[in-house]
Scaffold this active site. Sequence first.
Site, PDB file in Angstrom:
ATOM      1  N   ALA A 119       1.406 -14.368   4.325  1.00  0.00           N
ATOM      2  CA  ALA A 119       2.609 -15.144   4.656  1.00  0.00           C
ATOM      3  C   ALA A 119       2.866 -15.093   6.154  1.00  0.00           C
ATOM      4  CB  ALA A 119       3.800 -14.561   3.904  1.00  0.00           C
TER       5      ALA A 119
ATOM      6  N   GLY B  78      -0.353 -12.536   1.125  1.00  0.00           N
ATOM      7  CA  GLY B  78      -0.453 -13.873   0.530  1.00  0.00           C
ATOM      8  C   GLY B  78      -1.853 -14.447   0.640  1.00  0.00           C
TER       9      GLY B  78
ATOM     10  N   GLU C 109      -3.594 -13.116  -2.186  1.00  0.00           N
ATOM     11  CA  GLU C 109      -3.029 -13.725  -3.397  1.00  0.00           C
ATOM     12  C   GLU C 109      -3.632 -15.112  -3.633  1.00  0.00           C
ATOM     13  OE1 GLU C 109       0.980 -12.729  -2.061  1.00  0.00           O
ATOM     14  OE2 GLU C 109       1.332 -11.851  -4.042  1.00  0.00           O
TER      15      GLU C 109
ATOM     16  N   GLU D  76       2.034  -5.613   1.816  1.00  0.00           N
ATOM     17  CA  GLU D  76       3.455  -6.004   1.878  1.00  0.00           C
ATOM     18  C   GLU D  76       4.401  -4.813   2.013  1.00  0.00           C
ATOM     19  OE1 GLU D  76       1.221  -7.463  -0.017  1.00  0.00           O
ATOM     20  OE2 GLU D  76       1.556  -9.621  -0.106  1.00  0.00           O
TER      21      GLU D  76
END
Length: 703
Positions: free
Chosen positions: A63, A102, A105, A125
């Site tokens: 992210a 992310g 992910e 994270e």
Amino acid sequence: MTDKVLLTKVDNIGIVTLNSPPVNALSQEIRQGLLDAFSKAESDDSLKVIILMGADRTFSAGADIGEFGKSSLEPVLPMVCQTIESTSKPVIAAITGVALGGGFELAMASHYRIATNSTKVGLPEVHLGLIPGAGGTQRLPRIVGPKLSLEMITSGKPIKAKKALAEGLIDQVIEDTDSLKEEAIAFAHTLIKENQGPRRSSERKEHIEKQGNDKEIFINFKNSLQKTARGLYSPFKAVDAIKTAFTLPFDEGIKKERDIFLECMNSAQSKGLVHAFFSERKCTKFPEAMNENGPARDLSTLGVVGGGTMGSGITVAALDAGIKVTMIERDQESIEKGKHNVTKVYKRHIEKGRMTEEQVNKVLEKYKPSTDFDDLKDVDMVIEAVFEELEVKQEVFKTLDKIVKPGAVMASNTSYLNIDKIAAVTSRPEDVLGLHFFSPANIMKLLEIVIPTKVKADVVNTGLTLAKKMRKVPVRAGNCDGFIGNRILSKYGKVVAYMMEDGASPYEIDKAIFKFGLPMGIFQMFDLAGLDIGWANRKRQAATRDPRERYVHILDLLCEKGHYGQKTGRGFYIYQEGSRRGEEDPEVLTLIDEERKRKGITTRSFSEEEIMNRYIAAMVNESCNVLHEGMASRPSDIDITLLYGYGFPRYRGGPMKYADQVGLPKILDDIKKYYEEDSFFWNPSPLLVELVEKGQTFESLNK
Ligand code: 3HC
Ligand code: NAI
């Protein structure tokens, strides 16, 4: 349509490429680009397989952290992952560099994963006070089971491609980074040939079924986190999220994960940790580094003068960075000690299995101990780490000036002394700077780069190069007594002594500080560093000490008894033979009591809250003075100094960030209240007063 996500075709294979340097952070633009590219690829009947990859040397760092704290912009990442996973054609993530957060992910939402040998994948994270928020806590357990998921997500540590392959997290490792695309295409052709469809992580059942109703692993894991993640919030929440992968259907698990993710995102801890992330990058941006006229000088050989605690630590840090080191000591006996200090670090590496004997021998080939200063004539830089006495250091610099080659950088590791006075004894003060390491220098990440008046930009940049090679976190510091860190420490070190004399026991103070999140209390820290160091410093300052300053003698009295802390087995605590864990010492309490009586002090009690309020107020007030005088470039540099050098809890972001969160008016009010008791010590910093008057925060100064 963005040009940062491209869809190209090779035969009947669609290739979606992320092209947003430096790290393919998944900003709104990229997320939208991914949705568009996948929807186009899905509807293109000529395409049979889709490959997702990075354009350059990395897949994705996750992210876009810069978007945190702003309102969430559609499409959100879970939705992008869902779209990728639902694609009817097989999707292969072809990973190189890193796939983190992310980014990983996205890879787990893809149906197959291949990676180059040097790739690292992980879910970091928690380092930002978060849990994975785009399916990571639900897909990873379905791919690898609970144990590795718990370890990876709660530690945030990435794993290497080979391990990921062994754990079934990726399907193939590619040895040659340059052939990733070709290999991905070959992998795609195999899928087509074997008629393999999508393999969706969310539909995998084997680990869920194997785990059944057994919840013990989650309870035990949370218990173990009490030690490794003390004070942190998100690792515990991550365990809850991972557990739902085994108790709820995928869609519900995803909703639960999102709720927890948003809860963590709004926490003060996450704001502190995100601040720390950006601050540690910002602090490397010295004005000198922006100066095109001053590129760093060559740096492949180092001289270290002094083989004591710091000299040997610096030597090890340099050797670890592949730099050749010549260590100079004043006589044969001392150099033998220096040699012993260095080799014992490597012996321990061998004992612990961290290095082989051959590896150690190879490193030590670059180490030359000597008692002859002439051996420094060819080095690129010298760091002096002799006794903390101006005259001794000046003598060393006079000698160096005669010996080292023109252009060699000369640095002092002094803790407090004025670098200008050291530089002044040389014929080339422009080549002299301060490089203040922290003990143990081969472990502690902080390096204060101290800027004396005459130093040239390229010399400062060579200091930065050294920091980079040694993987230190450099902070630019002005040349004042104690620079940034020790100057601030000297203030909050005084405030704890005042509280101790006024009625709080050192053990109460240490407990409050530990509870706040530091790894140890301040008196434990004094014991560890050696009480004699502060004693010598106070003696040095005695002649110039302002008579209005309150002086607490308790620390001196302990030193007079020979109680220097851990090294003598007694300080504020008693240390049993070989133990680093001290026990409370009733004799210390008696000594303190006698001193209070001698001074006629009426004691009172201090709550934990008051202890911390005073401790923080002293820290923040002096930090403001440091900033006000231009000794630190920005508030976040002070945060980094306290985080990396003094154990301030990272999840609080540092004292400046913490002060912003508490509110500067509250801190100023506290200081004004304490001012009534001691107007000399508690003089509010003009910068703090100004910021409060203008309604501003420290963040507003973080340029
Ligand atoms: N978002 C925004 N910017 C990022 C970023 C990210 N995820 N990762 C790195 N950057 C920026 C850095 O701030 C830096 O910017 P600068 O040049 O302006 O200072 C630049 O990219 C290069 O970064 P580094 O200097 O750190 O480069 P390195 O090569 O040393 O390290 C890295 C690269 C290993 C990727 C490291 O930057 C890193 O660890 N990044 C953070 C990874 C991370 O925590 N990802 C998880 C994000 S949270 C998430 O994904 C939530 C999701 O679950 C929903
Ligand atoms: P130390 O006492 O362990 O080592 C100093 C070494 O310098 C001794 O081995 C001594 O033999 C040698 N030495 C003295 N004069 C010399 C000379 N003329 N030529 C060559 N060698 C000489 O001291 P320590 O703790 O390593 O400190 C060194 C410097 O680092 C000091 O300036 C100190 O303030 C600073 N420092 C210390 C920190 C610590 O935690 N110990 C942290 C950061 C800086």
